[in-house]
Design a protein around this motif. Structure first.
Motif, mmCIF file in Angstrom:
data_model
loop_
_atom_site.group_PDB
_atom_site.id
_atom_site.type_symbol
_atom_site.label_atom_id
_atom_site.label_comp_id
_atom_site.label_asym_id
_atom_site.label_seq_id
_atom_site.Cartn_x
_atom_site.Cartn_y
_atom_site.Cartn_z
ATOM 1 N N PHE A 1 48.650 95.586 43.992
ATOM 2 C CA PHE A 1 48.712 96.135 42.638
ATOM 3 C C PHE A 1 47.523 95.677 41.794
ATOM 4 O O PHE A 1 47.023 96.441 40.959
ATOM 5 N N ALA A 2 47.051 94.457 42.005
ATOM 6 C CA ALA A 2 45.895 93.985 41.238
ATOM 7 C C ALA A 2 44.661 94.828 41.534
ATOM 8 O O ALA A 2 43.918 95.217 40.620
ATOM 9 N N GLU A 3 44.429 95.140 42.810
ATOM 10 C CA GLU A 3 43.228 95.916 43.125
ATOM 11 C C GLU A 3 43.388 97.380 42.716
ATOM 12 O O GLU A 3 42.393 98.046 42.408
ATOM 13 N N GLN A 4 44.622 97.886 42.672
ATOM 14 C CA GLN A 4 44.828 99.230 42.151
ATOM 15 C C GLN A 4 44.492 99.292 40.661
ATOM 16 O O GLN A 4 43.882 100.251 40.181
ATOM 17 N N LEU A 5 44.883 98.270 39.922
ATOM 18 C CA LEU A 5 44.547 98.225 38.499
ATOM 19 C C LEU A 5 43.035 98.198 38.295
ATOM 20 O O LEU A 5 42.507 98.864 37.387
ATOM 21 N N GLU A 6 42.333 97.439 39.123
ATOM 22 C CA GLU A 6 40.873 97.404 39.017
ATOM 23 C C GLU A 6 40.274 98.779 39.288
ATOM 24 O O GLU A 6 39.343 99.217 38.594
ATOM 25 N N TYR A 7 40.805 99.459 40.292
ATOM 26 C CA TYR A 7 40.297 100.792 40.628
ATOM 27 C C TYR A 7 40.587 101.791 39.510
ATOM 28 O O TYR A 7 39.702 102.555 39.096
ATOM 29 N N THR B 1 49.203 102.382 34.204
ATOM 30 C CA THR B 1 48.789 100.979 34.187
ATOM 31 C C THR B 1 49.919 100.082 33.701
ATOM 32 O O THR B 1 50.005 98.915 34.100
ATOM 33 N N GLY B 2 50.811 100.634 32.882
ATOM 34 C CA GLY B 2 51.931 99.840 32.385
ATOM 35 C C GLY B 2 52.844 99.368 33.495
ATOM 36 O O GLY B 2 53.194 98.179 33.567
ATOM 37 N N PHE B 3 53.242 100.279 34.395
ATOM 38 C CA PHE B 3 54.162 99.839 35.446
ATOM 39 C C PHE B 3 53.446 98.945 36.451
ATOM 40 O O PHE B 3 54.044 98.016 37.009
ATOM 41 N N MET B 4 52.152 99.185 36.676
ATOM 42 C CA MET B 4 51.427 98.332 37.620
ATOM 43 C C MET B 4 51.203 96.930 37.060
ATOM 44 O O MET B 4 51.313 95.935 37.784
#
Length: 461
Positions: free
Chosen positions: A266-272, A291-294
Protein backbone atom coordinates in the motif's frame (compact mmCIF):
# COMPACT_ATOMS: atom_id res chain seq x y z
CA UNK A 1 9.58 -1.26 18.94
CA UNK A 2 11.57 1.88 19.69
CA UNK A 3 12.66 3.90 16.64
CA UNK A 4 16.00 5.69 16.78
CA UNK A 5 14.94 9.23 16.02
CA UNK A 6 18.38 10.59 15.08
CA UNK A 7 19.41 7.80 12.70
CA UNK A 8 20.17 9.15 9.22
CA UNK A 9 20.72 7.27 5.93
CA UNK A 10 24.34 8.44 5.88
CA UNK A 11 24.88 6.74 9.26
CA UNK A 12 24.40 3.37 7.57
CA UNK A 13 26.87 3.80 4.72
CA UNK A 14 29.52 1.61 6.34
CA UNK A 15 26.99 -1.16 6.94
CA UNK A 16 25.68 -0.77 3.39
CA UNK A 17 29.17 -1.09 1.92
CA UNK A 18 29.70 -4.30 3.87
CA UNK A 19 26.32 -5.60 2.73
CA UNK A 20 27.21 -4.95 -0.91
CA UNK A 21 30.48 -6.85 -0.55
CA UNK A 22 28.78 -9.82 1.09
CA UNK A 23 25.87 -9.72 -1.34
CA UNK A 24 28.00 -9.88 -4.47
CA UNK A 25 29.93 -12.91 -3.31
CA UNK A 26 26.75 -14.77 -2.41
CA UNK A 27 25.10 -14.01 -5.77
CA UNK A 28 28.15 -15.37 -7.58
CA UNK A 29 28.24 -18.45 -5.34
CA UNK A 30 24.60 -19.27 -6.07
CA UNK A 31 25.13 -18.78 -9.80
CA UNK A 32 28.13 -21.11 -9.73
CA UNK A 33 26.90 -23.79 -7.34
CA UNK A 34 23.11 -24.01 -7.58
CA UNK A 35 21.59 -26.64 -9.89
CA UNK A 36 18.85 -24.75 -11.76
CA UNK A 37 17.38 -27.99 -13.12
CA UNK A 38 15.89 -28.56 -9.65
CA UNK A 39 13.75 -25.42 -9.89
CA UNK A 40 14.19 -21.95 -8.48
CA UNK A 41 16.10 -21.57 -5.20
CA UNK A 42 13.69 -20.79 -2.38
CA UNK A 43 15.41 -21.11 0.99
CA UNK A 44 18.59 -22.47 2.52
CA UNK A 45 19.15 -25.70 4.40
CA UNK A 46 22.44 -25.76 6.27
CA UNK A 47 23.48 -22.67 4.36
CA UNK A 48 22.83 -23.97 0.84
CA UNK A 49 19.92 -22.87 -1.30
CA UNK A 50 17.35 -25.51 -2.14
CA UNK A 51 13.93 -25.51 -3.74
CA UNK A 52 10.47 -26.11 -2.38
CA UNK A 53 7.68 -26.42 -4.89
CA UNK A 54 4.57 -24.32 -4.64
CA UNK A 55 5.18 -22.13 -7.65
CA UNK A 56 8.32 -20.62 -9.18
CA UNK A 57 7.62 -17.36 -7.36
CA UNK A 58 11.21 -16.69 -6.31
CA UNK A 59 12.98 -16.82 -9.67
CA UNK A 60 12.60 -13.09 -10.26
CA UNK A 61 14.23 -12.43 -6.90
CA UNK A 62 17.24 -14.54 -7.93
CA UNK A 63 17.96 -12.63 -11.13
CA UNK A 64 16.61 -9.34 -9.80
CA UNK A 65 19.20 -9.55 -7.03
CA UNK A 66 21.99 -9.46 -9.61
CA UNK A 67 20.43 -6.35 -11.17
CA UNK A 68 20.15 -4.64 -7.78
CA UNK A 69 23.77 -5.57 -7.09
CA UNK A 70 24.87 -3.76 -10.25
CA UNK A 71 22.70 -0.80 -9.27
CA UNK A 72 24.38 -0.61 -5.86
CA UNK A 73 27.98 -1.19 -6.98
CA UNK A 74 28.21 -0.56 -10.77
CA UNK A 75 29.97 -3.92 -11.08
CA UNK A 76 29.28 -4.87 -14.72
CA UNK A 77 29.44 -8.60 -13.96
CA UNK A 78 26.08 -8.41 -12.24
CA UNK A 79 24.41 -6.41 -14.99
CA UNK A 80 25.51 -9.02 -17.51
CA UNK A 81 24.32 -11.83 -15.26
CA UNK A 82 20.94 -10.21 -14.60
CA UNK A 83 20.34 -9.45 -18.27
CA UNK A 84 21.36 -12.88 -19.47
CA UNK A 85 19.31 -14.78 -16.91
CA UNK A 86 16.26 -12.57 -17.43
CA UNK A 87 16.25 -13.36 -21.15
CA UNK A 88 16.99 -17.04 -20.57
CA UNK A 89 14.64 -17.82 -17.69
CA UNK A 90 11.90 -15.26 -17.21
CA UNK A 91 9.75 -15.52 -20.37
CA UNK A 92 7.43 -18.20 -18.90
CA UNK A 93 6.57 -15.83 -16.06
CA UNK A 94 5.25 -13.20 -18.46
CA UNK A 95 2.43 -15.42 -19.68
CA UNK A 96 1.84 -17.41 -16.50
CA UNK A 97 -1.92 -17.24 -15.89
CA UNK A 98 -1.80 -19.56 -12.88
CA UNK A 99 -0.12 -17.34 -10.28
CA UNK A 100 -0.61 -14.07 -8.43
CA UNK A 101 3.05 -12.99 -8.27
CA UNK A 102 3.82 -11.09 -11.48
CA UNK A 103 4.88 -8.10 -9.42
CA UNK A 104 7.51 -10.24 -7.74
CA UNK A 105 8.95 -12.00 -10.77
CA UNK A 106 8.65 -9.53 -13.61
CA UNK A 107 8.95 -6.08 -12.08
CA UNK A 108 12.04 -7.33 -10.20
CA UNK A 109 13.73 -8.26 -13.50
CA UNK A 110 12.35 -6.56 -16.61
CA UNK A 111 11.24 -3.59 -14.52
CA UNK A 112 14.61 -3.07 -12.85
CA UNK A 113 16.45 -3.35 -16.17
CA UNK A 114 14.16 -0.82 -17.80
CA UNK A 115 14.54 1.50 -14.81
CA UNK A 116 18.32 1.46 -15.21
CA UNK A 117 17.86 2.52 -18.83
CA UNK A 118 15.49 5.34 -17.89
CA UNK A 119 18.01 6.58 -15.32
CA UNK A 120 20.81 6.60 -17.88
CA UNK A 121 22.77 3.99 -15.94
CA UNK A 122 22.99 1.67 -18.95
CA UNK A 123 22.81 2.43 -22.69
CA UNK A 124 19.21 2.84 -23.85
CA UNK A 125 19.14 0.64 -26.94
CA UNK A 126 15.76 1.22 -28.61
CA UNK A 127 14.97 -2.43 -29.24
CA UNK A 128 16.06 -3.48 -25.77
CA UNK A 129 13.78 -0.79 -24.33
CA UNK A 130 10.91 -2.04 -26.50
CA UNK A 131 11.59 -5.59 -25.30
CA UNK A 132 11.36 -4.63 -21.63
CA UNK A 133 8.26 -2.51 -22.20
CA UNK A 134 6.50 -5.28 -24.11
CA UNK A 135 7.34 -7.75 -21.35
CA UNK A 136 5.89 -5.48 -18.67
CA UNK A 137 2.76 -4.75 -20.70
CA UNK A 138 2.12 -8.47 -21.16
CA UNK A 139 2.78 -9.21 -17.50
CA UNK A 140 0.33 -6.58 -16.28
CA UNK A 141 -2.45 -7.76 -18.58
CA UNK A 142 -1.90 -11.44 -17.81
CA UNK A 143 -1.96 -10.75 -14.08
CA UNK A 144 -5.14 -8.70 -14.40
CA UNK A 145 -6.83 -11.55 -16.27
CA UNK A 146 -6.63 -13.72 -13.13
CA UNK A 147 -9.77 -12.04 -11.86
CA UNK A 148 -12.69 -12.94 -9.62
CA UNK A 149 -15.54 -10.52 -10.20
CA UNK A 150 -17.75 -9.29 -7.37
CA UNK A 151 -20.54 -6.73 -7.12
CA UNK A 152 -18.15 -4.49 -5.21
CA UNK A 153 -15.38 -4.86 -7.80
CA UNK A 154 -13.22 -7.94 -7.58
CA UNK A 155 -9.72 -9.21 -6.92
CA UNK A 156 -6.75 -11.04 -8.42
CA UNK A 157 -7.19 -14.51 -6.98
CA UNK A 158 -4.32 -16.51 -5.55
CA UNK A 159 -2.99 -19.78 -6.90
CA UNK A 160 -5.43 -21.49 -4.51
CA UNK A 161 -8.26 -20.65 -6.89
CA UNK A 162 -10.98 -18.09 -7.61
CA UNK A 163 -12.28 -18.12 -4.02
CA UNK A 164 -8.97 -16.95 -2.57
CA UNK A 165 -7.63 -13.43 -2.01
CA UNK A 166 -4.08 -13.32 -0.56
CA UNK A 167 -2.84 -10.20 1.19
CA UNK A 168 0.58 -10.55 -0.51
CA UNK A 169 -0.94 -10.00 -3.96
CA UNK A 170 -1.29 -6.28 -3.29
CA UNK A 171 2.40 -6.05 -4.18
CA UNK A 172 1.64 -7.51 -7.61
CA UNK A 173 -0.61 -4.52 -8.29
CA UNK A 174 2.55 -2.70 -9.35
CA UNK A 175 2.67 -4.94 -12.41
CA UNK A 176 -0.74 -3.64 -13.48
CA UNK A 177 0.22 -0.05 -12.69
CA UNK A 178 3.39 -0.18 -14.78
CA UNK A 179 1.53 -1.69 -17.74
CA UNK A 180 -1.22 0.93 -17.41
CA UNK A 181 1.26 3.80 -17.42
CA UNK A 182 2.96 2.31 -20.47
CA UNK A 183 -0.37 2.79 -22.24
CA UNK A 184 -1.60 -0.78 -22.08
CA UNK A 185 -4.95 -2.35 -21.17
CA UNK A 186 -6.40 -5.84 -20.97
CA UNK A 187 -8.37 -6.72 -24.08
CA UNK A 188 -11.15 -9.08 -23.03
CA UNK A 189 -14.15 -10.71 -24.73
CA UNK A 190 -15.83 -8.72 -27.52
CA UNK A 191 -12.81 -6.42 -27.60
CA UNK A 192 -13.67 -4.91 -24.23
CA UNK A 193 -10.74 -2.80 -23.03
CA UNK A 194 -10.33 -3.33 -19.29
CA UNK A 195 -8.44 -0.65 -17.36
CA UNK A 196 -5.40 -2.10 -15.62
CA UNK A 197 -5.38 0.82 -13.21
CA UNK A 198 -9.02 0.12 -12.44
CA UNK A 199 -8.30 -3.51 -11.65
CA UNK A 200 -5.31 -2.61 -9.49
CA UNK A 201 -7.43 -0.20 -7.45
CA UNK A 202 -10.34 -2.65 -7.19
CA UNK A 203 -7.96 -5.34 -5.94
CA UNK A 204 -6.47 -2.93 -3.42
CA UNK A 205 -9.97 -2.05 -2.16
CA UNK A 206 -10.88 -5.71 -1.75
CA UNK A 207 -7.68 -6.33 0.19
CA UNK A 208 -8.24 -3.27 2.36
CA UNK A 209 -11.80 -4.35 3.12
CA UNK A 210 -11.37 -8.07 3.71
CA UNK A 211 -7.71 -8.76 4.64
CA UNK A 212 -7.11 -5.83 7.00
CA UNK A 213 -8.91 -5.08 10.27
CA UNK A 214 -9.66 -1.68 11.78
CA UNK A 215 -10.97 -2.33 15.30
CA UNK A 216 -14.55 -1.92 14.09
CA UNK A 217 -16.04 -5.11 15.62
CA UNK A 218 -15.98 -7.05 12.38
CA UNK A 219 -15.46 -10.16 14.51
CA UNK A 220 -14.34 -10.96 18.04
CA UNK A 221 -10.68 -10.72 17.00
CA UNK A 222 -10.96 -7.37 15.20
CA UNK A 223 -7.85 -5.44 16.29
CA UNK A 224 -6.78 -2.25 14.51
CA UNK A 225 -4.13 -3.09 11.91
CA UNK A 226 -4.38 -6.86 12.17
CA UNK A 227 -4.06 -8.73 8.87
CA UNK A 228 -5.34 -12.09 7.71
CA UNK A 229 -3.34 -13.92 5.06
CA UNK A 230 -6.31 -15.08 3.01
CA UNK A 231 -9.88 -13.89 2.52
CA UNK A 232 -12.26 -16.60 1.29
CA UNK A 233 -15.28 -15.88 -0.91
CA UNK A 234 -18.27 -17.74 -2.30
CA UNK A 235 -17.53 -17.54 -6.01
CA UNK A 236 -21.16 -18.25 -6.93
CA UNK A 237 -22.42 -14.93 -5.57
CA UNK A 238 -19.20 -13.14 -4.58
CA UNK A 239 -19.95 -12.87 -0.87
CA UNK A 240 -17.16 -12.85 1.67
CA UNK A 241 -17.21 -15.99 3.81
CA UNK A 242 -14.31 -16.00 6.25
CA UNK A 243 -10.67 -15.16 6.95
CA UNK A 244 -8.09 -17.90 6.59
CA UNK A 245 -4.35 -18.39 6.83
CA UNK A 246 -2.06 -20.55 4.72
CA UNK A 247 1.25 -19.67 6.38
CA UNK A 248 0.25 -18.05 9.66
CA UNK A 249 -0.87 -19.72 12.87
CA UNK A 250 -4.57 -19.06 12.37
CA UNK A 251 -7.14 -16.93 10.59
CA UNK A 252 -7.49 -14.81 13.73
CA UNK A 253 -3.82 -14.07 14.34
CA UNK A 254 -1.41 -12.08 12.19
CA UNK A 255 1.24 -13.77 10.08
CA UNK A 256 3.86 -11.05 10.13
CA UNK A 257 5.15 -11.50 6.59
CA UNK A 258 1.60 -11.03 5.33
CA UNK A 259 1.42 -7.88 7.44
CA UNK A 260 4.67 -6.69 5.88
CA UNK A 261 3.38 -7.31 2.34
CA UNK A 262 0.40 -5.07 3.10
CA UNK A 263 2.59 -2.33 4.58
CA UNK A 264 4.90 -2.14 1.58
CA UNK A 265 2.27 -2.84 -1.06
CA UNK A 266 0.00 0.00 0.00
CA UNK A 267 2.88 2.41 0.67
CA UNK A 268 4.29 2.00 -2.83
CA UNK A 269 0.81 2.31 -4.35
CA UNK A 270 0.41 5.65 -2.60
CA UNK A 271 3.75 6.79 -4.01
CA UNK A 272 2.67 5.76 -7.50
CA UNK A 273 -0.76 7.39 -7.29
CA UNK A 274 0.89 10.67 -6.27
CA UNK A 275 2.44 10.80 -9.76
CA UNK A 276 -0.93 10.56 -11.56
CA UNK A 277 -3.16 13.45 -12.53
CA UNK A 278 -6.45 13.76 -10.66
CA UNK A 279 -8.48 12.96 -13.76
CA UNK A 280 -6.85 9.51 -13.95
CA UNK A 281 -8.46 8.63 -10.60
CA UNK A 282 -11.85 10.26 -11.19
CA UNK A 283 -13.44 7.12 -12.74
CA UNK A 284 -12.48 5.11 -9.65
CA UNK A 285 -13.82 7.35 -6.90
CA UNK A 286 -11.46 10.30 -7.13
CA UNK A 287 -8.17 11.04 -5.40
CA UNK A 288 -9.52 11.77 -1.88
CA UNK A 289 -11.41 8.47 -1.72
CA UNK A 290 -8.66 6.33 -3.26
CA UNK A 291 -5.76 7.75 -1.29
CA UNK A 292 -7.97 7.91 1.80
CA UNK A 293 -8.58 4.18 2.04
CA UNK A 294 -4.96 3.38 1.17
CA UNK A 295 -3.58 5.75 3.80
CA UNK A 296 -5.94 4.18 6.33
CA UNK A 297 -4.56 0.71 5.54
CA UNK A 298 -0.94 1.83 5.55
CA UNK A 299 -1.26 3.67 8.85
CA UNK A 300 -3.15 0.83 10.55
CA UNK A 301 -0.75 -1.91 9.44
CA UNK A 302 2.38 0.11 10.16
CA UNK A 303 1.14 0.95 13.66
CA UNK A 304 0.24 -2.69 14.32
CA UNK A 305 3.72 -3.77 13.23
CA UNK A 306 5.40 -1.26 15.53
CA UNK A 307 3.24 -2.35 18.46
CA UNK A 308 3.81 -6.06 17.91
CA UNK A 309 7.51 -6.28 17.10
CA UNK A 310 10.44 -6.54 19.46
CA UNK A 311 12.24 -3.41 20.58
CA UNK A 312 14.77 -3.77 17.72
CA UNK A 313 11.99 -4.00 15.11
CA UNK A 314 12.19 -7.74 14.40
CA UNK A 315 8.89 -9.64 14.60
CA UNK A 316 8.21 -13.21 15.53
CA UNK A 317 6.63 -15.18 12.71
CA UNK A 318 3.03 -14.71 13.93
CA UNK A 319 1.75 -12.30 16.55
CA UNK A 320 -0.50 -15.02 17.97
CA UNK A 321 1.95 -17.91 17.84
CA UNK A 322 0.99 -20.23 20.70
CA UNK A 323 4.34 -20.43 22.51
CA UNK A 324 5.09 -16.70 22.59
CA UNK A 325 3.79 -16.68 26.15
CA UNK A 326 6.78 -18.82 27.14
CA UNK A 327 9.13 -15.98 26.19
CA UNK A 328 7.87 -13.91 29.11
CA UNK A 329 5.43 -11.03 29.33
CA UNK A 330 8.12 -8.52 28.37
CA UNK A 331 9.41 -10.33 25.27
CA UNK A 332 8.63 -7.36 23.01
CA UNK A 333 10.60 -5.06 25.33
CA UNK A 334 13.80 -6.95 24.50
CA UNK A 335 15.62 -7.48 21.20
CA UNK A 336 14.15 -10.44 19.34
CA UNK A 337 15.91 -13.73 20.06
CA UNK A 338 16.25 -15.88 16.91
CA UNK A 339 17.80 -18.69 18.97
CA UNK A 340 14.99 -19.05 21.50
CA UNK A 341 13.41 -22.46 22.12
CA UNK A 342 9.76 -21.57 21.53
CA UNK A 343 8.87 -19.57 18.39
CA UNK A 344 10.95 -18.43 15.39
CA UNK A 345 11.47 -14.85 14.36
CA UNK A 346 11.02 -13.91 10.70
CA UNK A 347 13.71 -11.55 9.49
CA UNK A 348 12.24 -11.58 5.98
CA UNK A 349 9.09 -9.94 7.35
CA UNK A 350 11.32 -7.24 8.84
CA UNK A 351 13.16 -6.73 5.53
CA UNK A 352 9.87 -6.18 3.71
CA UNK A 353 8.32 -4.10 6.49
CA UNK A 354 11.25 -1.72 6.87
CA UNK A 355 10.84 -0.67 3.24
CA UNK A 356 7.12 -0.12 3.76
CA UNK A 357 7.79 2.06 6.79
CA UNK A 358 10.44 4.11 5.00
CA UNK A 359 8.22 4.58 1.95
CA UNK A 360 5.10 5.47 3.92
CA UNK A 361 7.09 7.88 6.06
CA UNK A 362 8.63 9.49 2.99
CA UNK A 363 5.20 9.78 1.37
CA UNK A 364 3.58 11.38 4.42
CA UNK A 365 6.37 13.93 4.74
CA UNK A 366 5.89 14.93 1.11
CA UNK A 367 2.16 15.27 1.82
CA UNK A 368 2.91 17.65 4.70
CA UNK A 369 2.47 15.27 7.66
CA UNK A 370 6.03 15.60 8.90
CA UNK A 371 5.49 14.28 12.43
CA UNK A 372 3.88 10.97 11.45
CA UNK A 373 6.13 10.64 8.43
CA UNK A 374 9.25 11.04 10.52
CA UNK A 375 8.03 8.43 13.00
CA UNK A 376 7.50 5.76 10.34
CA UNK A 377 10.67 6.67 8.45
CA UNK A 378 12.83 6.39 11.55
CA UNK A 379 11.24 3.07 12.46
CA UNK A 380 12.13 1.69 9.04
CA UNK A 381 15.68 2.98 9.35
CA UNK A 382 16.02 1.38 12.78
CA UNK A 383 14.89 -2.00 11.48
CA UNK A 384 17.28 -1.80 8.55
CA UNK A 385 20.22 -1.10 10.85
CA UNK A 386 19.28 -4.15 12.91
CA UNK A 387 19.18 -6.33 9.80
CA UNK A 388 22.53 -5.04 8.51
CA UNK A 389 24.31 -6.33 11.60
CA UNK A 390 24.76 -9.58 13.49
CA UNK A 391 22.98 -11.83 14.20
CA UNK A 392 20.98 -11.17 11.01
CA UNK A 393 23.56 -10.42 8.33
CA UNK A 394 25.33 -13.54 7.05
CA UNK A 395 29.10 -13.01 7.07
CA UNK A 396 29.97 -16.69 6.56
CA UNK A 397 31.33 -17.07 3.02
CA UNK A 398 30.19 -20.71 2.91
CA UNK A 399 26.56 -19.71 3.61
CA UNK A 400 24.76 -18.77 0.38
CA UNK A 401 22.13 -16.69 2.15
CA UNK A 402 22.45 -13.00 2.93
CA UNK A 403 19.78 -12.46 5.60
CA UNK A 404 19.65 -15.04 8.39
CA UNK A 405 16.66 -16.23 10.45
CA UNK A 406 14.02 -16.15 7.73
CA UNK A 407 11.00 -18.46 7.94
CA UNK A 408 8.98 -19.80 5.01
CA UNK A 409 6.13 -22.06 6.17
CA UNK A 410 6.31 -22.86 9.86
CA UNK A 411 2.91 -24.65 10.07
CA UNK A 412 3.98 -27.08 7.34
CA UNK A 413 7.32 -27.70 9.01
CA UNK A 414 9.27 -26.78 5.88
CA UNK A 415 11.96 -24.73 7.62
CA UNK A 416 15.23 -26.26 8.76
CA UNK A 417 15.83 -26.64 12.49
CA UNK A 418 19.58 -26.83 13.15
CA UNK A 419 20.99 -29.47 15.45
CA UNK A 420 20.75 -28.31 19.04
CA UNK A 421 17.91 -25.87 18.31
CA UNK A 422 14.17 -26.31 18.80
CA UNK A 423 12.82 -23.84 16.23
CA UNK A 424 13.98 -22.82 12.74
CA UNK A 425 16.85 -20.33 12.71
CA UNK A 426 20.08 -19.55 10.91
CA UNK A 427 18.67 -19.92 7.40
CA UNK A 428 17.83 -17.54 4.56
CA UNK A 429 15.13 -17.12 1.92
CA UNK A 430 15.33 -15.67 -1.56
CA UNK A 431 12.60 -13.10 -0.85
CA UNK A 432 14.31 -12.07 2.38
CA UNK A 433 17.66 -11.62 0.64
CA UNK A 434 16.09 -9.69 -2.25
CA UNK A 435 14.08 -7.35 -0.07
CA UNK A 436 17.06 -6.63 2.16
CA UNK A 437 19.00 -5.66 -0.97
CA UNK A 438 16.09 -3.53 -2.20
CA UNK A 439 15.65 -1.72 1.12
CA UNK A 440 19.40 -1.19 1.38
CA UNK A 441 19.54 0.27 -2.13
CA UNK A 442 16.66 2.61 -1.29
CA UNK A 443 18.55 3.96 1.73
CA UNK A 444 21.90 4.03 -0.07
CA UNK A 445 20.36 6.30 -2.69
CA UNK A 446 18.92 8.54 0.01
CA UNK A 447 22.33 8.75 1.68
CA UNK A 448 24.00 9.74 -1.60
CA UNK A 449 21.24 12.10 -2.80
CA UNK A 450 20.64 9.86 -5.81
CA UNK A 451 17.24 9.36 -7.50
CA UNK A 452 14.63 7.95 -5.14
CA UNK A 453 14.08 4.24 -5.84
CA UNK A 454 10.58 3.25 -7.01
CA UNK A 455 9.02 0.44 -9.04
CA UNK A 456 7.65 3.07 -11.42
CA UNK A 457 11.09 4.49 -12.09
CA UNK A 458 10.95 2.31 -15.21
CA UNK A 459 8.33 4.61 -16.75
CA UNK A 460 9.15 7.45 -19.16
CA UNK A 461 9.75 10.77 -17.43
Amino acid sequence: MEPENDLQPSDLEGDLDRLNDLSGNKILAIDKEYDESKGSPVFTVEGKYTTRGWTEWTQGFVHGSAILQFDATEDERFLELGRRKTVKAMAPHLTHFGVHDHGFNNVSTYGNLLRLQREGRVPADEWETNFYELALKCSGAVQAKRWTKRKEGGYIHSFNGPHSLFVDTVRSCRSLCVAHSLGHSLMDESDEAVSLLGRALAHARSTATHNVYYGESRDSHDVLGRVTHEAVFNVADGTFRCPNSQQGFSAFTTWTRGLAWAMTGFAEQLEYLATLDDFALDPFGGRPEVTGFMEKVARATCDFYLENSAVDGIPYWDTGAPALCKLGEDYLSRPADPFNSHEPVDSSAAAIACQGLIRFGHYLQKQGDRESGQRYFQAGMTILRTLLNEPYISTDSSHQGLLLHSVYHHPNGWDHVPKGQKVPCGESSMWGDYHLREAALLVQRLARNEPYLTFFGCLPA
